[in-house]
Design a protein around this motif. Structure first.
Motif, mmCIF file in Angstrom:
data_model
loop_
_atom_site.group_PDB
_atom_site.id
_atom_site.type_symbol
_atom_site.label_atom_id
_atom_site.label_comp_id
_atom_site.label_asym_id
_atom_site.label_seq_id
_atom_site.Cartn_x
_atom_site.Cartn_y
_atom_site.Cartn_z
ATOM 1 N N TYR A 45 7.592 7.921 -4.126
ATOM 2 C CA TYR A 45 7.362 6.485 -3.872
ATOM 3 C C TYR A 45 6.713 6.108 -2.416
ATOM 4 C CZ TYR A 45 10.969 7.667 -0.186
ATOM 5 O OH TYR A 45 11.676 8.181 0.820
ATOM 6 N N SER A 46 5.781 7.182 -1.917
ATOM 7 C CA SER A 46 5.159 6.891 -0.705
ATOM 8 C C SER A 46 3.812 6.017 -1.023
ATOM 9 C CB SER A 46 4.364 8.367 -0.519
ATOM 10 O OG SER A 46 3.664 8.894 -1.491
ATOM 11 N N SER A 47 3.405 6.046 -2.152
ATOM 12 C CA SER A 47 2.216 5.064 -2.199
ATOM 13 C C SER A 47 2.865 3.590 -2.008
ATOM 14 C CB SER A 47 1.704 5.093 -3.614
ATOM 15 O OG SER A 47 0.847 6.353 -3.501
ATOM 16 N N GLN A 48 3.882 3.473 -2.702
ATOM 17 C CA GLN A 48 4.524 2.287 -2.678
ATOM 18 C C GLN A 48 5.057 1.548 -1.189
ATOM 19 O OE1 GLN A 48 5.367 4.154 -4.857
ATOM 20 N NE2 GLN A 48 4.504 3.551 -6.765
ATOM 21 N N LEU A 49 5.371 2.894 -0.544
ATOM 22 C CA LEU A 49 5.943 2.384 0.797
ATOM 23 C C LEU A 49 4.760 2.212 1.758
ATOM 24 C CD1 LEU A 49 8.686 2.545 2.509
ATOM 25 C CD2 LEU A 49 7.993 4.999 3.057
ATOM 26 N N LYS A 50 3.673 2.914 1.401
ATOM 27 C CA LYS A 50 2.432 2.773 2.357
ATOM 28 C C LYS A 50 2.084 1.083 2.044
ATOM 29 C CE LYS A 50 -2.358 4.293 2.336
ATOM 30 N NZ LYS A 50 -3.414 5.202 1.777
ATOM 31 N N PHE A 97 1.705 20.260 0.430
ATOM 32 C CA PHE A 97 1.064 19.838 -0.780
ATOM 33 C C PHE A 97 1.847 18.892 -1.580
ATOM 34 C CE2 PHE A 97 0.605 20.634 -5.249
ATOM 35 C CZ PHE A 97 -0.490 19.969 -5.570
ATOM 36 N N LEU A 98 3.240 19.363 -1.846
ATOM 37 C CA LEU A 98 4.132 18.633 -2.487
ATOM 38 C C LEU A 98 4.491 17.216 -1.661
ATOM 39 C CD1 LEU A 98 6.577 21.465 -3.551
ATOM 40 C CD2 LEU A 98 4.817 20.301 -4.848
ATOM 41 N N ASN A 99 4.499 17.202 -0.441
ATOM 42 C CA ASN A 99 4.662 15.970 0.295
ATOM 43 C C ASN A 99 3.272 15.021 0.003
ATOM 44 O OD1 ASN A 99 6.897 16.404 1.404
ATOM 45 N ND2 ASN A 99 6.369 17.312 3.377
ATOM 46 N N ASN A 100 2.350 15.457 -0.087
ATOM 47 C CA ASN A 100 1.065 14.733 -0.155
ATOM 48 C C ASN A 100 0.794 14.497 -1.887
ATOM 49 O OD1 ASN A 100 -0.468 14.070 2.658
ATOM 50 N ND2 ASN A 100 0.639 16.143 2.636
ATOM 51 N N LEU A 101 1.751 14.956 -2.598
ATOM 52 C CA LEU A 101 1.479 14.912 -3.930
ATOM 53 C C LEU A 101 1.021 13.601 -4.609
ATOM 54 C CD1 LEU A 101 1.090 16.803 -6.528
ATOM 55 C CD2 LEU A 101 3.720 16.443 -6.970
ATOM 56 N N GLY A 102 1.824 12.604 -4.228
ATOM 57 C CA GLY A 102 1.577 11.306 -4.485
ATOM 58 C C GLY A 102 0.182 10.747 -4.241
ATOM 59 N N GLN A 103 -0.285 10.964 -2.896
ATOM 60 C CA GLN A 103 -1.569 10.413 -2.588
ATOM 61 C C GLN A 103 -2.972 11.252 -3.240
ATOM 62 O OE1 GLN A 103 -1.984 7.823 -0.537
ATOM 63 N NE2 GLN A 103 0.300 7.849 -1.068
ATOM 64 N N ILE A 104 -2.440 12.533 -3.468
ATOM 65 C CA ILE A 104 -3.450 13.601 -4.189
ATOM 66 C C ILE A 104 -3.566 13.178 -5.538
ATOM 67 C CG2 ILE A 104 -3.795 15.731 -5.009
ATOM 68 C CD1 ILE A 104 -2.288 16.968 -2.360
ATOM 69 N N ALA A 105 -2.622 12.671 -6.474
ATOM 70 C CA ALA A 105 -2.694 12.491 -7.722
ATOM 71 C C ALA A 105 -3.316 10.927 -7.716
ATOM 72 C CB ALA A 105 -1.161 12.040 -8.393
ATOM 73 N N GLU A 106 -3.190 9.987 -6.569
ATOM 74 C CA GLU A 106 -3.732 8.810 -6.784
ATOM 75 C C GLU A 106 -5.322 8.870 -6.676
ATOM 76 O OE1 GLU A 106 -2.561 4.646 -4.682
ATOM 77 O OE2 GLU A 106 -3.286 6.117 -3.191
ATOM 78 N N SER A 107 -5.730 9.754 -5.723
ATOM 79 C CA SER A 107 -7.179 10.023 -5.480
ATOM 80 C C SER A 107 -7.845 10.686 -6.700
ATOM 81 C CB SER A 107 -7.410 10.611 -4.258
ATOM 82 O OG SER A 107 -6.800 12.413 -4.487
ATOM 83 N N ARG A 108 -7.166 11.211 -7.345
ATOM 84 C CA ARG A 108 -7.697 11.841 -8.731
ATOM 85 C C ARG A 108 -7.619 10.908 -9.709
ATOM 86 N NH1 ARG A 108 -7.619 17.992 -7.696
ATOM 87 N NH2 ARG A 108 -7.674 18.129 -10.103
#
Length: 530
Positions: free
Chosen positions: A31-36, A347-358
């Motif tokens: 849910y990090s992207s939605q929170l951002k 890496f797992l903490n940033n997984l949401g942003q990594i997936a979104e960027s790809r």
């Protein structure tokens, strides 16, 4: 009187339940992207929130001290209350049920929420070590493996009740993070306590074999459901299946209780029989009973003498915090963890942003996948420990760390490939290896620095996680901001390419340090082989 063995296994079931909901920070990528977007944060601010969750571990030693002086049920209640405050206030703010919070208020609440995990972890470790002294590494590893399921469980619940709106999903995650640990702590507190085992040696082989079977079946089900074998419309079925598997471990203490009841009934029937003996027969019977008693006592002494050899590597030295931090082995161990498992967690903490960027949209499936494979990773060391403890060969924890750090480095380099398959494979490998090192670290701390001060010592060791989370997360955010266009999101492989290369090289360094630690401790592990 309750069966000691039944209570012993019931305490492990309680720990399993606690660990299965204690990884509240592991669902942050979902849910990090939605929170951002909801809070209009920059990438750097979002990374700082991920660091804040890990920063709570810097104060984890408070829970270690509390476990020495306070009842364990009270330590559980303190931990779950901290989580309720940390996540609950954020939920009230994001749902406009109270005035909006500033970024730094959210940051501090996230630190409090992250610290709550340490309190529940500490109780889990202490109960496992005290109740299974001959198999402490196995009990700790088996129970902590269930923490790898946390993100999977939370994601299943969210998919069931809030699958449509991204904003609603973010709110639901915060709501569940605040309430689930408190509810489960109240349920598990009566079971999760130290049991007086007495001098009688406990045969736990059957129980561990059964628990391993249940745990492996749970992991297989989790992986299958994470890979999308079940359709999205059946998310509630996946949730029911997971909850069902979490109840199955109750079969172990129940079987022990039934076994004791049957044994007691047979003994009562035997005593109730009245036989007539001559004086010679009575004397002969008494003599036989005395000999049997002596044989039993000798057998017990042999078991006690061999417990440390057959069921655990033992400890090299009992150290306090100061002595530990002055030793070279501590710093080698610290940097092995820092350059392997901590990198995996970042890496797992940033997984949401990594997936979104790809351009990968199904972030929740990746989070479930990493959770499921992390579950297996945490379990593997316990399986290895159990079966090798029955032989003459004892496995070196530092050697296992070196073996596991190398695949993490390879996974970071594999992520330079832009295909979704490489993302799936790397996520699975990093999940497995990070989970395994996290599990191994508990037994490594006890083996190298002793059990007496474990609750404080291990919280000092895991302080490397928030430090690495800040440094590595900050590096990733700087690269991300450098590659983005204007004030928008960064899209494309360039967002994390340099980061993956640096992380991979650091992980290679961690592998080398693990080999050095193994060389220094090899003599100790060899001396414990029987």
């Amino acid at each position: 009187m309750p069966s000691t063995k039944a209570l012993q296994w019931l305490s492990l079931v309680g720990i399993v339940w606690l660990q299965s909901i204690n990884g509240t920070n592991t669902n942050f990528p979902a849910y990090s992207s939605q929170l951002k977007n909801a809070l209009s944060m920059s990438q750097l601010q979002l990374n700082n929130l991920a660091f804040a969750s890990d920063a709570g571990k810097l104060f984890g030693w408070f829970s270690g001290i509390a476990a020495i002086y306070l009842p364990l049920w009270l330590v559980l209640m303190i931990g779950s209350t901290l989580g309720l405050i940390g996540y609950g206030v954020q939920y009230l703010s994001i749902t406009n049920q109270m005035s909006s919070l500033s970024y730094w208020q959210i940051f501090l609440l996230t630190v409090v929420a992250g610290n709550s995990i340490c309190w529940i972890n500490t109780v889990s470790y202490v109960v496992s070590i005290r109740n299974f002294p001959c198999h402490r590494q196995i009990a700790v590893g088996l129970s902590t493996s269930y923490q790898g399921l946390s993100a999977k469980i939370y994601t299943d619940v969210v998919d069931t009740v809030a699958s449509s709106s991204p904003v609603r999903r973010a709110r639901t995650y915060l709501y569940l993070n605040s309430l689930f640990p408190l509810i489960v702590c109240v349920i598990a507190a009566p079971f999760a306590r130290a049991i007086e085992l007495g001098a009688m040696p406990q045969n736990t082989n059957f129980g561990f074999v059964l628990m391993f079977g249940i745990t492996i079946a749970t992991g297989i089900y989790s992986v299958i459901s994470s890979l999308g074998v079940f359709s999205s419309s059946s998310s509630w079925k996946s949730l029911i299946g997971t909850c069902g598997f979490l109840l199955v471990p109750l079969a172990v203490p129940l079987a022990e209780k039934i076994k004791d009841l049957v044994s007691a009934k047979l003994k009562a029937n035997k005593v109730s029989r009245v036989h007539s003996f001559t004086a010679e027969e009575s004397e002969g019977r008494q003599r036989m009973e005395e000999e049997e008693f002596k044989d039993e006592e000798l057998g017990r002494e042999e078991v006690d003498d061999n417990d440390d050899d057959h069921h655990g590597v033992g400890v090299r030295d009992e150290m306090g915090v100061k002595s530990m931090m002055l030793s070279l082995d501590f710093w080698l161990y610290f940097f092995v963890y820092f350059s392997s498992a901590t990198l995996g967690l970042v890496f797992l903490n940033n997984l949401g942003q990594i997936a979104e960027s790809r351009g990968f949209s199904s972030t929740s499936s990746l989070v479930s996948l990493s959770s499921s494979f992390g579950f297996f990773g945490r379990l593997i060391p316990s399986v290895i420990e159990y079966f090798f403890s029955r032989s003459k060969y004892m496995v070196s924890s530092s050697a296992l760390m070196a073996i596991l750090a190398a695949p993490i480095a390879g996974s970071f380099f594999l992520l330079l490939n832009s295909t979704n398959h490489s993302l799936y494979i790397s996520t699975a490998i990093i999940g497995v290896c990070t989970g395994a090192i996290t599990s191994i670290s508990v037994s490594t701390t006890t083996e190298l620095f002793g059990t007496k001060n474990f609750s404080v010592n291990h919280n000092v060791v895991v302080a490397n996680i928030p430090i690495g989370s800040f440094l590595f997360g900050y590096l990733a955010a700087l690269v991300y901001n450098k590659e983005r266009i204007g004030d928008g999101k960064c899209m494309g492989m360039g967002c994390y390419r340099s980061t993956f290369i640096i992380w991979g090289c650091l992980c290679c360094f961690g592998t080398v340090v693990a080999v050095i630690l193994y060389a220094r401790t090899r003599k100790f592990y060899n001396s414990r082989q029987v």
